[in-house]
Write an enzyme that holds these catalytic residues in place. Structure first.
Site, PDB file in Angstrom:
ATOM      1  N   ILE A   1      -5.892  -4.973  -2.431  1.00 60.22           N
ATOM      2  CA  ILE A   1      -6.227  -5.950  -3.460  1.00 60.22           C
ATOM      3  C   ILE A   1      -5.620  -7.321  -3.139  1.00 60.22           C
ATOM      4  O   ILE A   1      -6.242  -8.343  -3.389  1.00 60.22           O
ATOM      5  CB  ILE A   1      -5.732  -5.458  -4.838  1.00 60.22           C
ATOM      6  CG1 ILE A   1      -6.405  -4.125  -5.165  1.00 60.22           C
ATOM      7  CG2 ILE A   1      -5.992  -6.497  -5.912  1.00 60.22           C
ATOM      8  CD1 ILE A   1      -5.793  -3.404  -6.328  1.00 60.22           C
ATOM      9  N   TYR A   2      -4.415  -7.345  -2.565  1.00 58.91           N
ATOM     10  CA  TYR A   2      -3.757  -8.616  -2.234  1.00 58.91           C
ATOM     11  C   TYR A   2      -4.657  -9.471  -1.367  1.00 58.91           C
ATOM     12  O   TYR A   2      -5.219  -9.010  -0.393  1.00 58.91           O
ATOM     13  CB  TYR A   2      -2.455  -8.393  -1.478  1.00 58.91           C
ATOM     14  CG  TYR A   2      -1.301  -7.867  -2.287  1.00 58.91           C
ATOM     15  CD1 TYR A   2      -1.245  -8.036  -3.656  1.00 58.91           C
ATOM     16  CD2 TYR A   2      -0.256  -7.210  -1.678  1.00 58.91           C
ATOM     17  CE1 TYR A   2      -0.183  -7.549  -4.380  1.00 58.91           C
ATOM     18  CE2 TYR A   2       0.816  -6.724  -2.393  1.00 58.91           C
ATOM     19  CZ  TYR A   2       0.848  -6.903  -3.749  1.00 58.91           C
ATOM     20  OH  TYR A   2       1.891  -6.432  -4.470  1.00 58.91           O
ATOM     21  N   GLU A   3      -4.776 -10.731  -1.701  1.00 59.27           N
ATOM     22  CA  GLU A   3      -5.531 -11.716  -0.929  1.00 59.27           C
ATOM     23  C   GLU A   3      -6.964 -11.287  -0.651  1.00 59.27           C
ATOM     24  O   GLU A   3      -7.530 -11.592   0.384  1.00 59.27           O
ATOM     25  CB  GLU A   3      -4.807 -12.031   0.380  1.00 59.27           C
ATOM     26  CG  GLU A   3      -3.445 -12.654   0.165  1.00 59.27           C
ATOM     27  CD  GLU A   3      -2.751 -12.975   1.463  1.00 59.27           C
ATOM     28  OE1 GLU A   3      -3.430 -13.112   2.489  1.00 59.27           O
ATOM     29  OE2 GLU A   3      -1.525 -13.097   1.438  1.00 59.27           O
ATOM     30  N   GLY A   4      -7.552 -10.554  -1.553  1.00 58.66           N
ATOM     31  CA  GLY A   4      -8.947 -10.147  -1.409  1.00 58.66           C
ATOM     32  C   GLY A   4      -9.070  -8.696  -0.996  1.00 58.66           C
ATOM     33  O   GLY A   4      -8.267  -8.183  -0.234  1.00 58.66           O
TER      34      GLY A   4
ATOM     35  N   GLN B   1     -12.726  -9.158   2.961  1.00 58.24           N
ATOM     36  CA  GLN B   1     -12.277  -9.480   4.316  1.00 58.24           C
ATOM     37  C   GLN B   1     -13.419  -9.297   5.313  1.00 58.24           C
ATOM     38  O   GLN B   1     -13.580 -10.090   6.237  1.00 58.24           O
ATOM     39  CB  GLN B   1     -11.076  -8.621   4.714  1.00 58.24           C
ATOM     40  CG  GLN B   1      -9.850  -8.817   3.858  1.00 58.24           C
ATOM     41  CD  GLN B   1      -9.379 -10.253   3.801  1.00 58.24           C
ATOM     42  OE1 GLN B   1      -9.388 -10.966   4.799  1.00 58.24           O
ATOM     43  NE2 GLN B   1      -8.987 -10.708   2.625  1.00 58.24           N
TER      44      GLN B   1
END
Length: 117
Positions: free
Chosen positions: A81-84, A89
């Protein structure tokens, strides 16, 4: 020898790279922009896979808070979940990077002399 924080090439630190260095910096930036989403995707997916397998090895007791495997599994799950999310990605990598970056990068790699005869 220079101390920490001193640039080996002071003209780059001043923002004045020569044309060859400018091209090298652009190539490095293109490569980093293309590989960053793929690296993030691979690391998060592999981390989840490893922790899932560890949970399988520990069985039901692996879900108990007394065991580190439970914490590792819980911590690695949030990396998707972090940064997308992983899907974002993939979209970031394939979307604009494929046409603008990968074509250039692959052409540069194909033009290299790898010592093959």
């Amino acid at each position: 020898m220079g101390g920490f924080g001193k640039s080996l090439r002071p003209h780059i630190a001043e923002g004045k790279p020569d044309p060859a260095e400018r091209q090298a910096l652009k190539r490095a930036a293109r490569l980093a922009e293309a590989l960053t989403p793929l690296t993030k995707y691979y690391c998060t997916e592999m981390g989840n896979r490893v922790c899932y397998q560890a949970m399988q090895v520990h069985g039901g007791v692996g879900t108990c808070a007394e065991f580190n495997v439970e914490r590792h599994y819980r911590d690695i799950r949030v990396t998707n979940i972090y940064e997308g999310t992983s899907q974002l990605q993939i979209v970031a990598s394939i979307g604009s990077c494929w046409v603008t970056h990968w074509t250039i990068v692959l052409d540069e790699w194909a033009a290299q002399d790898y010592g093959q005869s």
